[in-house]
Write a protein that holds these residues in place. Structure first.
Motif, PDB file in Angstrom:
ATOM      1  N   VAL A  17       4.785  20.177   0.091  1.00  0.00           N
ATOM      2  CA  VAL A  17       6.133  20.629  -0.261  1.00  0.00           C
ATOM      3  C   VAL A  17       6.968  19.458  -0.767  1.00  0.00           C
ATOM      4  N   LEU A  18       6.945  18.360  -0.023  1.00  0.00           N
ATOM      5  CA  LEU A  18       7.756  17.194  -0.384  1.00  0.00           C
ATOM      6  C   LEU A  18       7.456  16.704  -1.792  1.00  0.00           C
ATOM      7  N   ASP A  19       6.183  16.637  -2.154  1.00  0.00           N
ATOM      8  CA  ASP A  19       5.824  16.079  -3.462  1.00  0.00           C
ATOM      9  C   ASP A  19       6.364  16.919  -4.609  1.00  0.00           C
ATOM     10  N   GLU A  20       6.364  18.230  -4.464  1.00  0.00           N
ATOM     11  CA  GLU A  20       6.897  19.080  -5.540  1.00  0.00           C
ATOM     12  C   GLU A  20       8.406  18.880  -5.687  1.00  0.00           C
ATOM     13  N   VAL A  21       9.101  18.750  -4.559  1.00  0.00           N
ATOM     14  CA  VAL A  21      10.549  18.504  -4.622  1.00  0.00           C
ATOM     15  C   VAL A  21      10.823  17.144  -5.256  1.00  0.00           C
ATOM     16  N   LEU A  22      10.033  16.142  -4.883  1.00  0.00           N
ATOM     17  CA  LEU A  22      10.239  14.808  -5.438  1.00  0.00           C
ATOM     18  C   LEU A  22       9.961  14.776  -6.936  1.00  0.00           C
ATOM     19  N   LYS A  23       8.925  15.448  -7.366  1.00  0.00           N
ATOM     20  CA  LYS A  23       8.638  15.493  -8.807  1.00  0.00           C
ATOM     21  C   LYS A  23       9.822  16.092  -9.559  1.00  0.00           C
ATOM     22  N   TRP A  24      10.369  17.148  -9.021  1.00  0.00           N
ATOM     23  CA  TRP A  24      11.503  17.813  -9.666  1.00  0.00           C
ATOM     24  C   TRP A  24      12.735  16.901  -9.668  1.00  0.00           C
ATOM     25  N   LEU A  25      12.989  16.184  -8.551  1.00  0.00           N
ATOM     26  CA  LEU A  25      14.172  15.325  -8.459  1.00  0.00           C
ATOM     27  C   LEU A  25      14.032  14.056  -9.286  1.00  0.00           C
TER      28      LEU A  25
ATOM     29  N   THR B  96       0.801  -1.231   0.000  1.00  0.00           N
ATOM     30  CA  THR B  96       0.000   0.000   0.000  1.00  0.00           C
ATOM     31  C   THR B  96       0.834   1.282   0.000  1.00  0.00           C
ATOM     32  N   GLY B  97       2.143   1.199  -0.235  1.00  0.00           N
ATOM     33  CA  GLY B  97       2.974   2.394  -0.184  1.00  0.00           C
ATOM     34  C   GLY B  97       2.737   3.327  -1.359  1.00  0.00           C
ATOM     35  N   ASN B  98       2.827   4.619  -1.117  1.00  0.00           N
ATOM     36  CA  ASN B  98       2.715   5.622  -2.184  1.00  0.00           C
ATOM     37  C   ASN B  98       4.104   6.087  -2.613  1.00  0.00           C
ATOM     38  N   LYS B  99       4.164   6.841  -3.685  1.00  0.00           N
ATOM     39  CA  LYS B  99       5.443   7.222  -4.279  1.00  0.00           C
ATOM     40  C   LYS B  99       6.253   8.131  -3.359  1.00  0.00           C
ATOM     41  N   SER B 100       5.584   9.006  -2.615  1.00  0.00           N
ATOM     42  CA  SER B 100       6.307   9.924  -1.728  1.00  0.00           C
ATOM     43  C   SER B 100       7.060   9.143  -0.665  1.00  0.00           C
ATOM     44  N   GLU B 101       6.372   8.182  -0.051  1.00  0.00           N
ATOM     45  CA  GLU B 101       6.994   7.406   1.022  1.00  0.00           C
ATOM     46  C   GLU B 101       8.056   6.460   0.478  1.00  0.00           C
ATOM     47  N   ILE B 102       7.778   5.825  -0.643  1.00  0.00           N
ATOM     48  CA  ILE B 102       8.756   4.924  -1.242  1.00  0.00           C
ATOM     49  C   ILE B 102      10.008   5.695  -1.641  1.00  0.00           C
ATOM     50  N   ALA B 103       9.830   6.920  -2.116  1.00  0.00           N
ATOM     51  CA  ALA B 103      10.967   7.725  -2.569  1.00  0.00           C
ATOM     52  C   ALA B 103      11.939   8.012  -1.433  1.00  0.00           C
ATOM     53  N   VAL B 104      11.412   8.383  -0.267  1.00  0.00           N
ATOM     54  CA  VAL B 104      12.287   8.803   0.836  1.00  0.00           C
ATOM     55  C   VAL B 104      12.536   7.683   1.836  1.00  0.00           C
TER      56      VAL B 104
ATOM     57  N   GLY C  35      15.520  26.333   2.933  1.00  0.00           N
ATOM     58  CA  GLY C  35      14.939  25.627   1.795  1.00  0.00           C
ATOM     59  C   GLY C  35      15.970  24.800   1.056  1.00  0.00           C
ATOM     60  N   GLN C  36      17.175  25.353   0.896  1.00  0.00           N
ATOM     61  CA  GLN C  36      18.236  24.595   0.231  1.00  0.00           C
ATOM     62  C   GLN C  36      18.603  23.349   1.032  1.00  0.00           C
ATOM     63  N   ALA C  37      18.599  23.488   2.362  1.00  0.00           N
ATOM     64  CA  ALA C  37      18.903  22.337   3.215  1.00  0.00           C
ATOM     65  C   ALA C  37      17.815  21.276   3.077  1.00  0.00           C
ATOM     66  N   LEU C  38      16.575  21.708   2.951  1.00  0.00           N
ATOM     67  CA  LEU C  38      15.471  20.752   2.785  1.00  0.00           C
ATOM     68  C   LEU C  38      15.632  19.974   1.485  1.00  0.00           C
ATOM     69  N   ILE C  39      15.961  20.673   0.397  1.00  0.00           N
ATOM     70  CA  ILE C  39      16.150  19.992  -0.886  1.00  0.00           C
ATOM     71  C   ILE C  39      17.287  18.981  -0.786  1.00  0.00           C
ATOM     72  N   ALA C  40      18.403  19.383  -0.164  1.00  0.00           N
ATOM     73  CA  ALA C  40      19.549  18.489  -0.025  1.00  0.00           C
ATOM     74  C   ALA C  40      19.179  17.269   0.825  1.00  0.00           C
ATOM     75  N   ARG C  41      18.399  17.502   1.871  1.00  0.00           N
ATOM     76  CA  ARG C  41      17.974  16.389   2.737  1.00  0.00           C
ATOM     77  C   ARG C  41      17.107  15.400   1.973  1.00  0.00           C
ATOM     78  N   VAL C  42      16.153  15.914   1.216  1.00  0.00           N
ATOM     79  CA  VAL C  42      15.270  15.033   0.450  1.00  0.00           C
ATOM     80  C   VAL C  42      16.061  14.269  -0.605  1.00  0.00           C
ATOM     81  N   LYS C  43      16.965  14.960  -1.281  1.00  0.00           N
ATOM     82  CA  LYS C  43      17.789  14.295  -2.292  1.00  0.00           C
ATOM     83  C   LYS C  43      18.585  13.158  -1.669  1.00  0.00           C
ATOM     84  N   GLY C  44      19.141  13.379  -0.492  1.00  0.00           N
ATOM     85  CA  GLY C  44      19.896  12.334   0.185  1.00  0.00           C
ATOM     86  C   GLY C  44      19.015  11.164   0.586  1.00  0.00           C
TER      87      GLY C  44
END
Length: 567
Positions: free
Chosen positions: A487-495, A411-419, A522-531
């Motif tokens: 917020v997370l979903d927009e960053v994930l779509k971009w990444l 039942t996982g969604n893309k946001s959770e699977i991504a991170v 905001g830059q730290a958030l993007i870097a965290r999500v990317k990691g």
């Protein structure tokens, strides 16, 4: 005038006998409807894509036998031209096969054409097994009509951006009256419109009408939506076959005018698209039905947490199979809220599903006690205890799957699977993920869509309104560990998807990321999500396949290293 039957069939990969029956049934109907020509999809005899089956000697022998049987079948429907997609043997250096189109009549191959452009990107890997065909056009006169032929990718390079060879231009130079293109074009959000745009532009440029026949059906992660279509140079797409189901349509091509008409000479129905949520719904339902059927399952089981993800999975499963073939199991722990169990009951009552209750607290305690009493002298706490609960649930669900023969849906969604907000061998257990290519915000949107279509709250408002939580610790919320999903979903779509995003969705993602980049936080958030995305590739590699819905999904279309340092 030429009468053409579009045979939009749903072949099963490797089922050569079954696929041959589909061909013969369609050809008989085409002959009954007075057709001169019946057109099947790309690799229609084997299904797309046979992959490493082509390396197996047993399969190669069966393929040779199926080819002989195909020729014999065309003798039964002897006055009809069959356009069939098959792998054909290739002599000489290179790969052992070519991806080929054959025109057969009365047991005789009148024309063969070998695909020139072999896609090796995203979900495609044709160069692994096929040798490219020569740079030649293939044209055959059928009655009074000069018909040219191509295969799928050969028609996508008319602007010359992706390959040095342009088969569309080569075919146009041969001056056919009509082009027939056979295809296995997998579906994702926006793909139908992309097909129309690419082929409409090429047909307008060369002033040529075109028949585009696509396969339909779910094959592992991929879903093919059918949606075969006709193009006239000036108006563009003038007809589209049904989406997400088999279709067989006979129509007329008026050679002198270069136009199409219905079989009786009347006008063709205008094509119509789907809005995104309706598209997601139909793609998932077909993907699940075919995956289960082809893997030998007729019932499914889902862990029901009372949350939004399991609610949507259960609703889609009920639509695909009917409520009597879907089993929901809720497995409360001491951290589960009373509302979660009540919400699960309300959901299952709305959907007409059976709900079983299997508490996990005693099992979790017994595992903890056993570990503490062993030489490990370890009593799980914190994250280890959270994941133990998820793994106990996953084990119980797999046990039910084994005992009752149900397909377990994750039942996982893309946001959770991504991170990596999921537990390996816990909530990632299962045979197929229905919503693994939907971002969390899309999960909410699709739930609301289902309620709107039903005209009632299939998914209770209490589930839609509650803050998302794994409920593995006291007062836990997803936002304790993750940015807000908006917020997370927009960053994930971009990444993850980047330039594969289209139109407003791309603009929204780029705007959100630009706004975040304007501040250090905001830059730290993007870097965290990317990691997080990079570090959790090992989980995704071990997770079940998901139904692909978007231009870039996790799975075969996104090949990422696990042991790497790139963030």
């Amino acid at each position: 005038m030429l009468k053409i039957t579009l045979a939009q069939i749903n072949p099963t990969i490797g089922d050569l006998d079954g696929n041959l029956r589909l061909h013969l049934d369609a050809a008989r109907r085409a002959l009954h409807e007075g057709a001169d020509l019946v057109v099947f999809p790309e690799l229609s005899l084997t299904g797309y894509y046979p992959a490493d089956l082509l390396d197996e000697e047993d399969f190669r022998d069966r393929l040779d036998a199926a080819m002989a049987a195909l020729l014999e079948a065309t003798r039964e429907v002897s006055s009809l031209h069959w356009v069939v997609g098959v792998p054909t043997r290739h002599a000489g250096p290179g790969k052992a096969y070519r991806n080929s189109l054959l025109v057969i009549r009365d047991g005789e191959v009148l024309l063969d054409y070998h695909k020139q452009l072999l896609p090796t990107y995203n979900v495609f890997d044709e160069r692994r097994h096929f040798e490219p065909g020569p740079d030649v056009a293939r044209v055959l006169r059928i009655g009074g009509t000069q018909v040219g032929f191509m295969i799928c990718e050969d028609g996508w390079n008319d602007e010359g951006k992706d390959y040095a060879v342009n088969p569309f231009q080569r075919l146009a130079d041969a001056a056919p009256d009509l082009i027939v293109s056979i295809n296995a074009s997998p579906s994702h959000l926006g793909k139908r419109e992309q097909r129309h745009d690419v082929f409409r532009a090429a047909c307008w440029r060369h002033r040529l009408p075109l028949v585009f026949v696509n396969q339909v059906g779910g094959h592992d992660q991929l879903v093919y939506d059918g949606a075969s279509f006709l193009i006239e140079p000036e108006p563009g797409v003038v007809f589209e076959a049904r989406r997400f189901e088999e279709d067989l349509v006979t129509l007329r091509f008026e050679t002198a005018r270069g136009t199409f008409a219905a079989r009786d000479g009347g006008p063709l129905p205008a094509p119509a698209g789907l809005e995104p949520m309706a598209f997601y719904r139909q793609q998932i339902v077909l993907g699940l039905r075919d995956y289960a059927r082809r893997c030998g399952f007729d019932r499914v089981v889902v862990g029901c947490s009372g949350g939004i993800d399991s609610a949507l999975t259960l609703a889609l499963a009920a639509e695909a199979f009917g409520p009597d073939r879907v089993l929901a199991i809720t497995m409360p722990s001491r951290f589960s809220s009373t509302g979660s169990v009540e919400d699960s009951r309300a959901l299952c009552a709305n959907l007409g599903l059976a709900l079983e209750v299997c508490p996990i607290e005693d099992v979790v305690r017994q595992v903890s006690d056993s570990m503490a009493a062993s030489s490990l002298a370890l009593r799980p706490t914190g994250l280890a205890l959270e994941n133990l609960q998820a793994r106990v649930r996953g084990t119980l669900l797999m046990t039910v799957s084994n005992a009752r023969g149900h397909l377990l849906l994750t039942t996982g969604n893309k946001s959770e699977i991504a991170v990596g907000y999921c537990t390996l061998y816990g909530d990632t257990n299962g045979g197929l993920g229905l919503i693994g290519d939907l971002y969390k915000t899309e999960v909410f949107a699709l739930c609301r869509h289902l309620n709107e279509v039903a005209g009632r709250a299939l998914i209770p408002e209490a589930i839609l309104d509650k803050p998302p939580s794994a409920e593995l610790a006291p007062d836990q919320r997803d936002t304790d560990s993750l940015p807000p999903y908006e917020v997370l979903d927009e960053v994930l779509k971009w990444l993850i998807e980047g330039d594969r995003l289209g139109g407003p969705e791309r603009e929204a993602a780029e705007a959100a990321v630009a706004a975040l980049r304007a501040s250090d936080e905001g830059q730290a958030l993007i870097a965290r999500v990317k990691g997080m995305v990079a570090r959790n590739e090992y989980k995704r590699r071990q997770a079940p396949p998901i139904v692909r819905l978007r231009g870039r999904a996790f799975g075969s279309g996104r090949q990422w290293p696990i042991a790497a340092r790139h963030y």
